[in-house]
Design an enzyme around this catalytic site. Structure first.
Site, PDB file in Angstrom:
ATOM      1  N   GLU A   1      41.365  42.200  49.446  1.00  0.00           N
ATOM      2  CA  GLU A   1      40.585  43.397  49.112  1.00  0.00           C
ATOM      3  C   GLU A   1      39.082  43.137  49.042  1.00  0.00           C
ATOM      4  O   GLU A   1      38.285  44.052  49.245  1.00  0.00           O
ATOM      5  CB  GLU A   1      41.079  44.004  47.798  1.00  0.00           C
ATOM      6  CG  GLU A   1      42.458  44.670  47.892  1.00  0.00           C
ATOM      7  CD  GLU A   1      43.609  43.706  47.647  1.00  0.00           C
ATOM      8  OE1 GLU A   1      43.363  42.475  47.588  1.00  0.00           O
ATOM      9  OE2 GLU A   1      44.756  44.159  47.513  1.00  0.00           O
TER      10      GLU A   1
ATOM     11  N   PHE B   1      53.286  47.467  35.269  1.00  0.00           N
ATOM     12  CA  PHE B   1      53.141  46.529  36.377  1.00  0.00           C
ATOM     13  C   PHE B   1      51.924  46.910  37.223  1.00  0.00           C
ATOM     14  O   PHE B   1      51.751  48.067  37.585  1.00  0.00           O
ATOM     15  CB  PHE B   1      54.414  46.524  37.246  1.00  0.00           C
ATOM     16  CG  PHE B   1      54.297  45.635  38.451  1.00  0.00           C
ATOM     17  CD1 PHE B   1      54.157  44.259  38.292  1.00  0.00           C
ATOM     18  CD2 PHE B   1      54.305  46.166  39.725  1.00  0.00           C
ATOM     19  CE1 PHE B   1      54.025  43.430  39.398  1.00  0.00           C
ATOM     20  CE2 PHE B   1      54.176  45.342  40.838  1.00  0.00           C
ATOM     21  CZ  PHE B   1      54.037  43.967  40.677  1.00  0.00           C
ATOM     22  N   GLN B   2      51.101  45.941  37.512  1.00  0.00           N
ATOM     23  CA  GLN B   2      49.859  46.118  38.286  1.00  0.00           C
ATOM     24  C   GLN B   2      48.946  47.176  37.675  1.00  0.00           C
ATOM     25  O   GLN B   2      48.241  47.890  38.389  1.00  0.00           O
ATOM     26  CB  GLN B   2      50.175  46.423  39.761  1.00  0.00           C
ATOM     27  CG  GLN B   2      50.793  45.214  40.459  1.00  0.00           C
ATOM     28  CD  GLN B   2      50.781  45.310  41.974  1.00  0.00           C
ATOM     29  OE1 GLN B   2      50.898  46.381  42.534  1.00  0.00           O
ATOM     30  NE2 GLN B   2      50.662  44.161  42.645  1.00  0.00           N
TER      31      GLN B   2
ATOM     32  N   LYS C   1      49.375  57.258  40.572  1.00  0.00           N
ATOM     33  CA  LYS C   1      50.374  57.483  41.617  1.00  0.00           C
ATOM     34  C   LYS C   1      50.999  58.876  41.511  1.00  0.00           C
ATOM     35  O   LYS C   1      51.241  59.532  42.519  1.00  0.00           O
ATOM     36  CB  LYS C   1      51.456  56.400  41.519  1.00  0.00           C
ATOM     37  CG  LYS C   1      52.301  56.301  42.775  1.00  0.00           C
ATOM     38  CD  LYS C   1      53.209  55.086  42.727  1.00  0.00           C
ATOM     39  CE  LYS C   1      54.025  54.987  44.018  1.00  0.00           C
ATOM     40  NZ  LYS C   1      54.964  53.858  43.976  1.00  0.00           N
TER      41      LYS C   1
ATOM     42  N   MET D   1      22.303  24.966  49.232  1.00  0.00           N
ATOM     43  CA  MET D   1      21.305  25.449  48.287  1.00  0.00           C
ATOM     44  C   MET D   1      21.538  24.829  46.906  1.00  0.00           C
ATOM     45  O   MET D   1      20.588  24.508  46.194  1.00  0.00           O
ATOM     46  CB  MET D   1      21.336  26.975  48.210  1.00  0.00           C
ATOM     47  CG  MET D   1      20.117  27.578  47.555  1.00  0.00           C
ATOM     48  SD  MET D   1      18.572  27.111  48.369  1.00  0.00           S
ATOM     49  CE  MET D   1      18.317  28.498  49.477  1.00  0.00           C
TER      50      MET D   1
END
Lengths: 171, 582
Positions: free
Chosen positions: B52, B114-115, B164, B480
């Site tokens: 993502e 969940f999630q 959802k 760097m």
């Protein structure tokens, strides 16, 4: 190496916001995320259709930071208007406190006498306690609480400041 | 015509209404209803990324190179949290994104389902605005406002979190345009007084400088045209921030190069010595100002910015103008009228003396055919310039070398993570840019460490047949970090060595890319040409000098006048005050 601190001044800001979910978290979070101070914050819905809330924030900071706070608040989409009451001129500040004091004898009498002087109301009473309700400027509330501390102060609840510009104009 | 549609269908219709071409995303449980809508819909093309973070950066690359908003679609929980870095990146660089995140059903919110993650809470301070939509009837108006907020004023990312059950439940969808609340309408034009004052200040300046930033790019290509016109009528020398490169032509005699920590000597000295500074769409970033109390001490400063909170945030200015760069430039050009340019030849002569320092010089000849990274970028520029390429970068030394040695003369051709400094930005950004500009040559100038941060996106480019080029300046160090350790921590190279590197050629070939390795200067041009000639994605592993440093450099805590140039000796340690600065 030392951490430097700058001189601060106290400002009262009135913020008109859309009354939508998360707005209070957005504003409170803005203060923590950018390292600004909040001395007090009050919020309540003020319109008939529950669309707009009025938030009053008392903050401290150097003048440049106060200006940033103002600008950062205005940048939030649900914020309609920000007024710095301290900057804008004569204004009122009021705060309500509930002050519970317990004790017997002379202390109890003295507490009641002082409450009268401060125009605090007794809103609950037992034979050994009072709850006073006091309305006034933060300084007035501060001094009342300081006096009660000597007379058996048990508990304090304060609303934080609400403020309004003097005169006929609205914001 | 109005009809009953599911939240997911309303979302897709709303995206179509916004003329969305691409959605960069990754499916998951909490967005399945939306993915099912996309399955049969040919109006919006879904680009499946591999992580993502890649989706958010690809959307940024698309947005930055086309001027249109980038759209991201990810699932709840880890889908959203993985996208957060890209959202924060877009927030700091003012890139318009609309990020749709799935959420657990409204009745499960707060139950540690969940999630489940508090996406609105997590993204609150790295978005311009965010929403949790609790009713499908609010979706159409919310999406409409989300696009408006992302694009108008100072652009930025907007998150729309959709549970959802809201995707499944139905509401009335109407073809008619939505009634906007009109609560967001940022000011675009300056007042006549402000313009008059600004023009007066500039006209009487003896040592003027224009300091421009990413705001000019965000304001659209017209802002770059107007900037060139304004520069022409005022004759003022011009420098730009990292984010503003391309708004002005780097071949122009009044171009000073980039300013700031790795800017040119002439740009930084001119900033220090000017008497009137006109900041157009930049924000006095710490990478630009150096030590604040020594920043341009004797100048009057004008700051033009669409975001009122940028004005006086870091540097107090004499005249702050809230407005859109293009609009304000147009107003200033009109107000300038037929004024004549002041004689600033003495100022320009001083600038030429600073320019004569040749602050971008580097050791061109090194033994054994070792490629200097600066040379690699110069050759890359020389051999690709006639193709007008879009350049993306990762973050680090290679990014600064790309900014210094690649030439930019058009806006929207330079995509880099300036504010947040996100390693792993470049390849997904190149993917987004290639989709938005299918006929352009898109090159990610990368480092061997940064590229590994989103290396999985090799697969995305393969799947969508995107002929992007990744040009890795491989010095086997997080260069760097190593450079700072050399300058500040007596060369104690704590964890900055890139150990166990993959074979980038074999890796890219495993994904169906062409892989090229260049390890000697004699192969450099041929390698770049081979990269260009291949009609498909190419990864070039260009092995460069391991210990080259990026100069000029204003060390942290130093002023513009205290630049380190190539060949300066460096103490190798620093005061605590300087160490504490980022």
């Amino acid at each position: 190496m030392k951490i430097l601190h700058r001189e601060t001044e106290r400002h009262v800001l009135t913020v008109m916001v859309d009354n939508e979910a998360g707005i209070l978290a957005k504003i409170a979070g803005l203060f923590t995320a950018r390292g600004y101070n909040i001395d007090s914050l009050t919020v309540a819905d003020i319109t008939e259709n529950h669309a707009v809330s009025r938030i009053t924030i008392v903050t401290k900071g150097p003048p440049s930071v106060i200006d940033q706070i103002h600008a950062q608040l205005e940048r939030l989409v649900p914020v309609h208007k920000v007024i710095d009451l301290t900057e804008s001129g004569p204004h009122l500040e009021r705060e309500l406190a509930l002050v519970k004091v317990s004790g017997k004898g002379e202390n109890r009498v003295e507490a009641l006498r002082l409450a009268d002087v401060f125009r605090a109301n007794v809103v609950d009473s037992t034979t050994s306690s009072f709850i006073f309700e006091i309305v006034g400027t933060p300084e007035k509330v501060d001094s009342f609480i300081a006096l009660m501390r000597e007379l058996g102060l048990v508990e304090v609840g304060r609303t934080g400041v609400v403020g309004m510009m003097r005169g006929p104009e609205g914001i | 015509m109005s009809e009953e549609k599911s939240g997911a269908a309303i979302l897709v219709e709303s995206l179509v209404r916004q003329n969305v071409e691409f959605v960069f995303g990754y499916p998951g449980g909490a967005v399945l209803p939306i993915y099912d809508e996309l399955f049969s819909d040919t109006r919006v093309r879904h680009i499946l990324v591999r992580h993502e973070a890649g989706a958010a950066h690809a959307a940024e690359g698309y947005a930055r190179s086309t001027g249109k908003p980038g759209v991201v679609l990810v699932t709840s929980g880890p889908g959203a949290t993985n996208a957060v870095t890209g959202i924060a990146d877009a927030f700091l660089d003012s890139i318009p994104l609309v990020v749709i995140t799935g959420q657990v059903a409204t009745n499960l919110i707060g139950s540690d389902a969940f999630q489940e993650a508090d996406t609105v809470g997590i993204t609150r301070h790295c978005t311009k605005h965010n929403y949790l939509v609790k009713d499908p009837s609010e979706l159409a108006a919310t999406i409409d406002e989300a696009f408006q907020i992302a694009m108008e004023g100072r652009p930025g990312p907007v998150v729309v979190d959709i549970p959802k059950n809201v995707q499944v439940a139905t509401a009335t969808w109407s073809e008619n345009a939505i009634q906007r609340k009109n609560r967001y309408s940022p000011r675009k034009a300056a007042s006549a007084d402000e313009i008059a004052e600004a023009v007066d200040m500039i006209a009487r300046a003896e040592r003027p400088i224009l300091y421009t930033g990413g705001g000019v790019i965000n304001s659209g290509p017209r802002a770059s045209e107007l900037l060139r016109k304004f520069q022409e009528i005022t004759g003022a020398p011009l420098t730009s921030t990292l984010m503003g490169l391309g708004a002005f032509d780097h071949r122009h005699p009044d171009w000073l190069g980039m300013l700031g920590m790795h800017g040119t000597y002439e740009a930084n000295m001119a900033m220090n010595e000017c008497d009137v500074m006109v900041n157009i769409g930049a924000r006095f970033d710490d990478r630009v100002t150096g030590r604040l109390d020594a920043f341009s001490p004797n100048s009057e400063k004008i700051h033009i910015d669409i975001d009122r909170s940028s004005i006086n945030k870091v540097v107090e200015v004499d005249l702050g103008i809230v407005g859109d760069c293009a609009t304000v430039l147009e107003q200033m050009i009109a107000a300038w009228g037929k004024r004549k340019q002041a004689d600033i030849s003495e100022w320009k002569a001083r600038i030429e003396r600073w320019r004569a320092k040749d602050s971008l010089a580097y050791a061109k000849q090194v033994k054994g055919g070792t490629i200097m990274p600066q040379l690699a970028v110069e050759r890359l520029y020389a051999l690709t310039r006639d193709k007008d390429p879009i350049i993306t970068t990762e973050v680090g030394q290679h990014q600064m070398w790309a900014a210094q040695y690649f030439g930019f003369d058009k806006p929207n051709k330079w995509l880099t993570s300036g504010g947040l400094g996100t390693m792993g930005y470049g390849m997904p950004a190149a993917i987004g840019a290639q989709l938005g500009n299918p006929d352009s040559l898109v090159i990610d100038i990368a480092g061997e460490a940064s590229i590994q941060m989103n290396i999985q996106e090799l697969g995305t480019a393969s799947q969508f047949r995107l002929p992007i080029k990744v040009f890795i300046l491989n010095n086997e160090y997080m260069g760097m970090v190593r450079q700072w350790q050399e300058l500040t921590y007596e060369s104690r190279y704590s964890n900055s060595y890139s150990d166990s590197l993959p074979d980038f050629v074999a890796l890219s070939e495993a994904y169906g890319w062409k892989g090229i390795r260049i390890h000697d200067e004699s192969q450099l041009d041929a390698g770049i040409k081979a990269m260009m000639e291949h009609d498909g994605p190419v990864m070039v592993d260009c092995l460069v000098s391991k210990e080259a440093n990026c100069f000029p450099m204003i060390p942290s805590g130093a002023a513009h006048t205290e630049m380190l140039l190539y060949g300066d000796t460096v103490a190798g340690t620093m005061e605590d005050e300087a160490k504490a600065l980022v």
